[in-house]
Design a protein around this motif. Structure first.
Motif, PDB file in Angstrom:
ATOM      1  N   PHE A  10      24.611   4.433  18.999  1.00  0.00           N
ATOM      2  CA  PHE A  10      24.659   5.004  20.246  1.00  0.00           C
ATOM      3  C   PHE A  10      26.306   5.228  19.886  1.00  0.00           C
ATOM      4  O   PHE A  10      26.614   5.253  19.694  1.00  0.00           O
ATOM      5  N   LYS A  11      26.460   6.737  20.780  1.00  0.00           N
ATOM      6  CA  LYS A  11      27.879   6.944  20.596  1.00  0.00           C
ATOM      7  C   LYS A  11      28.082   7.574  22.400  1.00  0.00           C
ATOM      8  O   LYS A  11      27.220   7.788  23.213  1.00  0.00           O
ATOM      9  N   SER A  12      29.737   6.658  22.826  1.00  0.00           N
ATOM     10  CA  SER A  12      30.015   6.967  23.679  1.00  0.00           C
ATOM     11  C   SER A  12      31.644   7.915  23.204  1.00  0.00           C
ATOM     12  O   SER A  12      32.927   7.584  22.689  1.00  0.00           O
ATOM     13  N   TYR A  65      30.746   6.264  31.006  1.00  0.00           N
ATOM     14  CA  TYR A  65      31.129   6.317  29.614  1.00  0.00           C
ATOM     15  C   TYR A  65      29.419   6.818  28.766  1.00  0.00           C
ATOM     16  O   TYR A  65      28.349   6.002  28.973  1.00  0.00           O
ATOM     17  N   HIS A 106      26.289   7.365  27.048  1.00  0.00           N
ATOM     18  CA  HIS A 106      25.591   6.909  26.005  1.00  0.00           C
ATOM     19  C   HIS A 106      24.641   8.577  25.088  1.00  0.00           C
ATOM     20  O   HIS A 106      23.729   9.283  25.941  1.00  0.00           O
ATOM     21  N   THR A 107      25.487   8.808  23.914  1.00  0.00           N
ATOM     22  CA  THR A 107      24.512   9.942  23.510  1.00  0.00           C
ATOM     23  C   THR A 107      23.843   9.488  22.045  1.00  0.00           C
ATOM     24  O   THR A 107      24.804   8.279  21.590  1.00  0.00           O
ATOM     25  N   VAL A 152      21.258   8.337  20.752  1.00  0.00           N
ATOM     26  CA  VAL A 152      21.161   6.665  21.094  1.00  0.00           C
ATOM     27  C   VAL A 152      19.936   6.647  19.755  1.00  0.00           C
ATOM     28  O   VAL A 152      19.294   8.041  19.692  1.00  0.00           O
ATOM     29  N   ALA A 172      21.429   6.411  28.724  1.00  0.00           N
ATOM     30  CA  ALA A 172      22.623   6.728  28.750  1.00  0.00           C
ATOM     31  C   ALA A 172      23.479   6.734  29.416  1.00  0.00           C
ATOM     32  O   ALA A 172      24.438   7.286  29.701  1.00  0.00           O
ATOM     33  N   ASN A 222      24.499   4.264  31.358  1.00  0.00           N
ATOM     34  CA  ASN A 222      25.262   2.728  31.796  1.00  0.00           C
ATOM     35  C   ASN A 222      24.339   1.673  32.491  1.00  0.00           C
ATOM     36  O   ASN A 222      24.832   0.847  32.590  1.00  0.00           O
ATOM     37  N   ASP A 232      23.883  -1.602  30.335  1.00  0.00           N
ATOM     38  CA  ASP A 232      24.870  -1.939  29.405  1.00  0.00           C
ATOM     39  C   ASP A 232      25.341  -3.111  28.651  1.00  0.00           C
ATOM     40  O   ASP A 232      25.916  -3.697  27.764  1.00  0.00           O
TER      41      ASP A 232
END
Length: 547
Positions: free
Chosen positions: A411-413, A422, A424-425, A427, A469, A471, A474
């Protein structure tokens, strides 16, 4: 009885004036009722004003519920003033629609309304107004899934009680200059059930547009443009579930975000808001049976629906056009920087067709499971589901279930937070079938519900506005147990010696990745993750699919 705006058309009502106004209408008319629906982050109550010709103030299956939201951004107050006048006028003239329950949120962002000032430098009046952020500096029109604000939780409870068929959120635009006083975007049609999408785009919107023209307010789609200016083409708005209309769409309600133009005189903007809200109300009255039948049809279809979209992207291959009333744009040297700057020449108005891209296609989709299993440890998520009308069934005893489990693989943050998160995209997941122990009090969420769209889009981690997404989960991304390298060295050597397949994997990875080959810790960690010592819960998404 005049509103503060009517006494001085460059003023908007303050919070005490707004609530006092609706309290007076409640006392004066039996067809009106003002109720408190919950608290807000600033401690003041959130109010709902109900208008019913038959004096019955609850949602009923034989009439449409129209929900109008005002002041989600209190610096955009036209709807606040317009609805105060509209409510009074309907009651005074005894012209309430017979088959529509009109529900008005007088001001949603109470904290922002109380934080009065002049923060919108690009806006032409009123003299002072509220602030975009709420008491926690949250943008409430990004909070409809994560529901951090007390305002949002109260709104969701109210929404699920009313279950409206049509929704309006009143706003003011920012951006390009053009002739239109009024623009709006509808719920993204390609996310709605076809029964709703076809009716909304082919019948409801054309009728609304005709009514607006007759009142002197020709409309255009919300000016979200592709290039530097609107002439380059307009792009439909992808209102994901974090936004008010995107949230409403999850429950088969179609909606409109009204955007009056920030640089038009304030009285014109208030009048446009009044005209739009009244037009939608009258069309709801005229089309009530069709609207009700369409939502019922969509609800039943969603119960049976197997595949759900999780994200959407613009289809640039399909280009329509719309009539747009604009001003010619040009460039000249800036008086500040001396560099080229954009301006719009109001002496050069134009009327012409401009490209319009408003077709979206599914970018990621998922087949629903028979049910989701949610361990009771995740109370925040359970509370969100319950508040949003989802039926959950607690397990009556400890049970060993075979489930499909996701592992988050990537995933990217962002580097900086967005609305305190933050997000998440991108995923990515892998799936394992596992037999896991669940306990009395854990929950099953069956996917035979009218709320299926909400269930799937929030619980599937790849959803744009999923709970993952935002959080909520997390803590699963933290590894809890590790190894001491000087001890594990001997264990790892023994594991590789006894397992030829593992040794081959290690050698192949070393050959393919020089950085890995040069990193002793990375190689130990690779072996550790193949062993029974590595915790099964690390990166395991804690909502399970029961197929």
């Amino acid at each position: 009885m005049l509103t503060p705006y009517e006494r001085d058309t460059n003023q908007t009502a303050t919070y005490p004036q707004i609530i006092s106004w609706y309290q007076q209408l409640d006392k004066q008319y039996d067809q009106a009722k003002l109720i408190e629906i919950g608290k807000t982050d600033i401690g003041k109550p959130l109010h709902l004003f109900l208008l019913a010709a038959d004096k019955q103030f609850t949602a009923r299956p034989n009439r449409v519920t129209l929900l109008i939201n005002n002041g989600i951004h209190p610096g955009e107050p036209e709807g606040i003033d317009a609805c105060m006048m509209l409510a009074r006028d309907l009651l005074k003239a005894n012209k309430l629609p017979k088959n529509v329950l009109v529900a008005i949120v007088p001001v949603y962002n109470v904290g922002g309304c109380l934080n009065r000032g002049v923060s919108r430098v690009n806006q032409n009046g009123p003299d002072t107004y509220g602030f975009r952020g709420n008491a926690r500096n949250l943008n409430l029109n990004r909070d409809f899934i994560k529901a951090e604000a007390e305002n949002t939780r109260a709104f969701q409870t109210m929404y699920q009680s009313l279950k409206p068929q049509v929704f309006i959120d009143n706003h003011t635009s920012d951006g390009a200059d053009y002739q239109h006083v009024l623009t709006y975007f509808a719920t993204q049609k390609d996310k709605l059930h076809p029964a709703l999408a076809g009716y909304m785009t082919q019948r409801f919107q054309p009728e609304i547009d005709k009514m607006l023209v007759a009142k002197g307010f020709p409309s255009a789609p919300y000016v979200n443009h592709a290039g530097d200016t609107p002439e380059s083409g307009l792009i439909g708005y992808n209102d994901s579930p974090r936004y008010s209309t995107g949230y409403a769409a999850l429950f088969n309600c179609f909606g409109f975000t009204l955007e009056t133009h920030m640089w038009k005189p304030y009285p014109a903007r208030v009048t446009a808001s009044y005209v739009f809200d009244e037009a939608v109300m009258r069309l709801c009255e005229r089309e009530a049976q069709t609207i009700l039948a369409n939502q019922q049809r969509a609800n039943e279809a969603v119960r049976q629906q197997k595949t759900f979209g999780l994200s959407y992207k613009l289809d640039r291959s399909k280009v329509d056009s719309v009539m747009f009333l604009g001003y010619e744009a040009a460039y000249k040297p800036s008086d500040v920087s001396g560099l080229k700057r954009l301006y719009y020449d109001r002496n050069k108005p134009f009327k012409k067709q401009v490209p319009y891209l408003n077709n979206f296609v599914v970018d990621a989709q998922i087949d629903k499971p028979r049910a989701y299993v949610i361990p009771q440890a995740w109370q925040e998520v359970i509370g969100e589901l319950k508040r949003n009308g989802v039926t959950l069934q607690p397990l009556s005893k400890d049970s060993l279930l075979t489930v499909s489990a996701y592992y988050i693989t990537d995933f990217k943050s962002p580097q900086r937070p967005y609305e305190g998160h933050y997000l998440h995209t991108g995923v990515k997941v892998r799936t394992e079938s596992q037999k896991l122990q669940f306990y009395k009090g854990d929950y099953l969420v069956q996917t035979n519900q009218a709320a299926n769209q909400y269930i799937v889009e929030t619980l599937e981690p790849q959803g744009v506005d999923s709970f993952f997404a935002w959080n909520f989960f997390d803590s699963i991304l933290d590894q809890k147990e590790y190894f001491a390298d000087y001890i594990f060295e001997d264990t790892a050597a023994e594991l590789v010696r006894k397992d030829p397949a593992l040794r081959k994997q290690l050698e192949e990875k070393r050959a393919a990745d020089k950085a890995f080959a040069d990193n002793a810790d990375a190689q130990l960690n690779f072996i550790y993750r193949q062993t029974p010592y590595y915790e099964k819960t690390h990166n395991r998404y804690p909502i399970y699919r029961l197929n």
